[in-house]
Write a protein that holds these residues in place. Sequence first.
Motif, PDB file in Angstrom:
ATOM      1  N   LEU A  73       0.813  -1.286   0.037  1.00  0.00           N
ATOM      2  CA  LEU A  73      -0.133   0.047  -0.202  1.00  0.00           C
ATOM      3  C   LEU A  73       0.944   1.113   0.045  1.00  0.00           C
ATOM      4  O   LEU A  73       1.720   1.367   0.803  1.00  0.00           O
ATOM      5  N   LYS A  74       0.583   2.082  -0.834  1.00  0.00           N
ATOM      6  CA  LYS A  74       1.457   3.364  -1.047  1.00  0.00           C
ATOM      7  C   LYS A  74       0.745   4.662  -0.818  1.00  0.00           C
ATOM      8  O   LYS A  74       0.113   5.371  -1.816  1.00  0.00           O
ATOM      9  N   ARG A  79     -20.377   4.374  -2.533  1.00  0.00           N
ATOM     10  CA  ARG A  79     -19.279   5.068  -3.082  1.00  0.00           C
ATOM     11  C   ARG A  79     -18.397   3.955  -2.956  1.00  0.00           C
ATOM     12  O   ARG A  79     -18.303   2.723  -2.545  1.00  0.00           O
ATOM     13  N   ALA A  80     -17.104   4.238  -3.996  1.00  0.00           N
ATOM     14  CA  ALA A  80     -15.992   3.002  -4.087  1.00  0.00           C
ATOM     15  C   ALA A  80     -14.793   3.626  -4.418  1.00  0.00           C
ATOM     16  O   ALA A  80     -14.703   4.975  -4.983  1.00  0.00           O
ATOM     17  N   TYR A  81     -13.675   3.003  -4.030  1.00  0.00           N
ATOM     18  CA  TYR A  81     -12.403   3.302  -4.383  1.00  0.00           C
ATOM     19  C   TYR A  81     -11.775   2.295  -5.278  1.00  0.00           C
ATOM     20  O   TYR A  81     -12.230   1.097  -5.048  1.00  0.00           O
ATOM     21  N   VAL A  82     -11.053   2.645  -6.356  1.00  0.00           N
ATOM     22  CA  VAL A  82     -10.290   1.637  -7.157  1.00  0.00           C
ATOM     23  C   VAL A  82      -9.067   1.548  -6.666  1.00  0.00           C
ATOM     24  O   VAL A  82      -8.236   2.659  -6.694  1.00  0.00           O
ATOM     25  N   LEU A  83      -8.359   0.412  -6.454  1.00  0.00           N
ATOM     26  CA  LEU A  83      -7.137   0.312  -5.860  1.00  0.00           C
ATOM     27  C   LEU A  83      -6.161  -0.490  -6.979  1.00  0.00           C
ATOM     28  O   LEU A  83      -6.668  -1.546  -7.405  1.00  0.00           O
ATOM     29  N   GLY A 104      -4.053  -4.865  -3.121  1.00  0.00           N
ATOM     30  CA  GLY A 104      -3.780  -4.590  -1.530  1.00  0.00           C
ATOM     31  C   GLY A 104      -4.903  -4.585  -0.884  1.00  0.00           C
ATOM     32  O   GLY A 104      -4.820  -3.954   0.189  1.00  0.00           O
ATOM     33  N   LYS A 105      -5.816  -5.010  -1.636  1.00  0.00           N
ATOM     34  CA  LYS A 105      -7.274  -5.109  -0.677  1.00  0.00           C
ATOM     35  C   LYS A 105      -7.073  -5.751   0.754  1.00  0.00           C
ATOM     36  O   LYS A 105      -7.386  -5.149   1.732  1.00  0.00           O
ATOM     37  N   SER A 106      -6.691  -7.054   0.616  1.00  0.00           N
ATOM     38  CA  SER A 106      -6.364  -7.825   1.918  1.00  0.00           C
ATOM     39  C   SER A 106      -5.623  -7.019   2.873  1.00  0.00           C
ATOM     40  O   SER A 106      -5.566  -6.942   4.140  1.00  0.00           O
TER      41      SER A 106
END
Length: 238
Positions: free
Chosen positions: A17-18, A204-208, A39-41
């Motif tokens: 994660l950055k 809402r959403a975030y794309v990683l 990096g979800k988990s």
Amino acid sequence: MLELVNLSVSYGNISALKGVSLKVEPGEIVALIGSNGAGKSTLIKACAGLVRPTAGEIHLGGTNLLREAPRRRAALGMAVVPENRRLFGEMSVRDNLQLGAYSQRHDRKAIAEDLAEVFELFPRLEERQSQRAMTMSGGEQQMLAIGRALMSRPKLVLMDEPSIGLAPKIVSLIFGAIKRMREHGITVLLAEQNAAATLKIADRAYVLELGRVTMSGKALELWETDKVRKLYLGGEAA
Ligand SMILES: Nc1ncnc2c1ncn2[C@@H]1O[C@H](COP(=O)(O)OP(=O)(O)OP(=O)(O)O)[C@@H](O)[C@H]1O
Ligand SMILES: [Mg+2]
């Protein structure tokens, strides 16, 4: 409710994660969409206290979570449904649920009420109360993992890919239950590769991507973008 500020996590020299920042407001379902290795988990484990961030902050309500021991985080109203479900396979469905109970042995009435709520959400678990967890189907085990998290009376539930390996019909059933959790006032952070199903129920959403947030916004608007569709459908329109 939950706020991550510039969160970074590394495993040795692998940076997973950055500098991720995100917010989850009370009563929302927020999706965290990303493909394998995004990096979800890692993000969920950092919130649960299972990996130590190298930089950044995690706040739950007004509390700096990084100063709290992992088991204290449950008392603060956060529950995690982990990737591998971590059920006690030899134990019954009912015993697995009771292990998740907030008040453990002390308050039988409260436990019975919480069990009744979980059974209302997942009637299958009530039918299978005495079955050993390891003999349940994949979908049933996912229901049990979610049910166990709910037994701790959480305000916020973090879920790591609940749809993984499940048939579309079971995914709809599980996601229907997640929507009902929101109706009951429970806030959800839902990490998923299944963008199509997830963005339909999320607010809402975030794309990683490779440890960075590359897009964020209203879930349905993100789903309308070509990039998200291409990323998660191999270029086909849904
Ligand atoms: N214990 C570990 N040691 C070394 N590297 C790790 C470890 N756990 C995760 N990683 C690496 O960190 C990155 C992010 O992994 P993570 O499991 O968070 O991704 P993910 O989005 O959950 O992927 P998936 O959808 O496959 O579950 C990957 O490159 C992974 O190889
Ligand atoms: Mg994962």
